[in-house]
Write a protein that holds these residues in place. Sequence first.
Motif, PDB file in Angstrom:
ATOM      1  N   SER A  71      -1.192  52.429  42.700  1.00 25.04           N
ATOM      2  CA  SER A  71      -2.569  52.673  43.011  1.00 25.04           C
ATOM      3  C   SER A  71      -3.343  52.322  43.919  1.00 25.04           C
ATOM      4  CB  SER A  71      -3.912  53.471  42.257  1.00 25.04           C
ATOM      5  OG  SER A  71      -2.095  54.218  41.080  1.00 25.04           O
ATOM      6  N   SER A  72      -3.899  50.760  43.543  1.00 27.41           N
ATOM      7  CA  SER A  72      -4.704  50.043  44.358  1.00 27.41           C
ATOM      8  C   SER A  72      -4.322  49.455  45.457  1.00 27.41           C
ATOM      9  CB  SER A  72      -5.141  49.133  43.240  1.00 27.41           C
ATOM     10  OG  SER A  72      -6.063  48.867  43.565  1.00 27.41           O
TER      11      SER A  72
ATOM     12  N   GLY B 170       1.071  50.800  37.114  1.00 26.38           N
ATOM     13  CA  GLY B 170       0.549  52.447  37.450  1.00 26.38           C
ATOM     14  C   GLY B 170      -0.636  52.172  38.035  1.00 26.38           C
ATOM     15  N   THR B 171      -1.355  51.373  37.524  1.00 23.15           N
ATOM     16  CA  THR B 171      -2.813  50.735  38.235  1.00 23.15           C
ATOM     17  C   THR B 171      -2.546  50.186  39.742  1.00 23.15           C
ATOM     18  OG1 THR B 171      -3.618  51.077  36.244  1.00 23.15           O
ATOM     19  CG2 THR B 171      -5.174  49.648  37.714  1.00 23.15           C
ATOM     20  N   PRO B 172      -2.359  48.961  39.153  1.00 21.20           N
ATOM     21  CA  PRO B 172      -2.322  48.421  40.530  1.00 21.20           C
ATOM     22  C   PRO B 172      -1.447  48.768  41.695  1.00 21.20           C
ATOM     23  CG  PRO B 172      -0.252  47.755  38.766  1.00 21.20           C
ATOM     24  CD  PRO B 172      -1.542  48.403  38.395  1.00 21.20           C
TER      25      PRO B 172
ATOM     26  N   HIS C 140       4.036  52.161  33.160  1.00 18.01           N
ATOM     27  CA  HIS C 140       2.851  52.443  32.872  1.00 18.01           C
ATOM     28  C   HIS C 140       1.315  51.073  33.695  1.00 18.01           C
ATOM     29  CE1 HIS C 140      -0.983  53.399  30.968  1.00 18.01           C
ATOM     30  NE2 HIS C 140      -1.333  52.966  30.536  1.00 18.01           N
ATOM     31  N   GLN C 141       2.113  50.505  32.713  1.00 22.60           N
ATOM     32  CA  GLN C 141       1.367  48.607  33.190  1.00 22.60           C
ATOM     33  C   GLN C 141       1.170  48.805  35.162  1.00 22.60           C
ATOM     34  OE1 GLN C 141      -0.618  46.371  32.054  1.00 22.60           O
ATOM     35  NE2 GLN C 141       0.002  48.034  30.039  1.00 22.60           N
TER      36      GLN C 141
END
Length: 397
Positions: A202-203, A198-200, A195-196
């Motif tokens: 995508s960035s 996932g954001t970087p 989960h953690q």
Amino acid sequence: MKFGRNILSFRNFSFRNRVVVIFVGLALGVLSLLYTNKMAQRLKEKEQHDVVLWTHAMERANRDVMGNSLQDPLIQDIINNSNNIPFIITDENLKVHYSHLVPDEILDHPDKLRRQIDRFTDENPPVQIRYWWSSDHYHIIFYGQSALLKSLYYFPYIQLLVITAFILLGFVAFRSTKHDEQNRVWIGLAKETAHQLGTPTSSLLGWLEYLRTQPVDQSAVDEMGKDLAHLMKIVDRFSKIGSETPLTPANINEVVGESVMYFRKRIPRNVTLDYNGLAIAPVQANINAALFEWVVENLMKNSLDALQGHGAIDVRISSDDKYVMVDVRDTGKGIPKSNWKRIFEPGFTTKTRGWGLGLSLSRRIVEEYHGGKIAVVDSEIGKGTTIRVTLKRSFEQ
């Protein structure tokens, strides 16, 4: 460092608990054994005393009636109804005159009777009944141990077995509970990691697309794209831990080949990586491609660590009518035979860094998720190691 000390303290604490439980169980068993043996000895002395009393009673009855006391109803009632001691009363020639709790098939067979008398003699010394009118004639009581006395002798051993069984069951339950708890922690950690990340990731995808529009070396951007794609595969793998894992038929040659091709461009120049999978007929197996690639990468990374920057890795696929085998062979430092199985245990590592989870995770993926096997098939100190993954082969319908 503090975290490591806490883990060590927890392990020592649980080990001490297990030792205490085992010690208490054994102590209870030994005390029970001693106490029951003491009770059995007292009961044996009482039974011997009872037989002596019967003897005196029969001798007195003979003196009073000048006849056979065995026919006296009072003596028979005392002997038959007041005890469960098996015995045989014979004359001086070992002719049976009376018996109690001894089967007729033994009394009617001379050899069996003799063996029974010998057994009674081993258990208790025989007692003579003397006649007052003649010293040449007498009866002998051969007697054994009552069922209650025999039960007391066996009871502590049954107790020890029961206590041991409870200790083992408690230990298994404890291990199972801790194992389930650790599994939940690792599964939660894996999913939180996915989960953690996932954001970087995508960035990074957005920044990668931006770089493609800029006047920069596009070959470097392409390699960055491959690394990012691989990172997304890792995120996907972590998200699958602890979840239902569907298996689908896949071309093993291609799945392994993708990992080899990605790995080949990222190894030191003094290390060669060979692969035969693209030059042989394709073979199929039911796998989860993302997780199985993880296994292959772990094996290749393990081989690379063993090479220490110089040597060769050879990934080979072979098959028979039932199975497909993937061998990862290196020319590294080798593994002592005593560690061939231990290297797959969680936390076991010979490296100065790392958690020792790569091969353990690989075994779990292969054996629990895919129903296959993973093992060291050959290793020699200073010459290298071969680890084999075996899966059940599937065929196109």
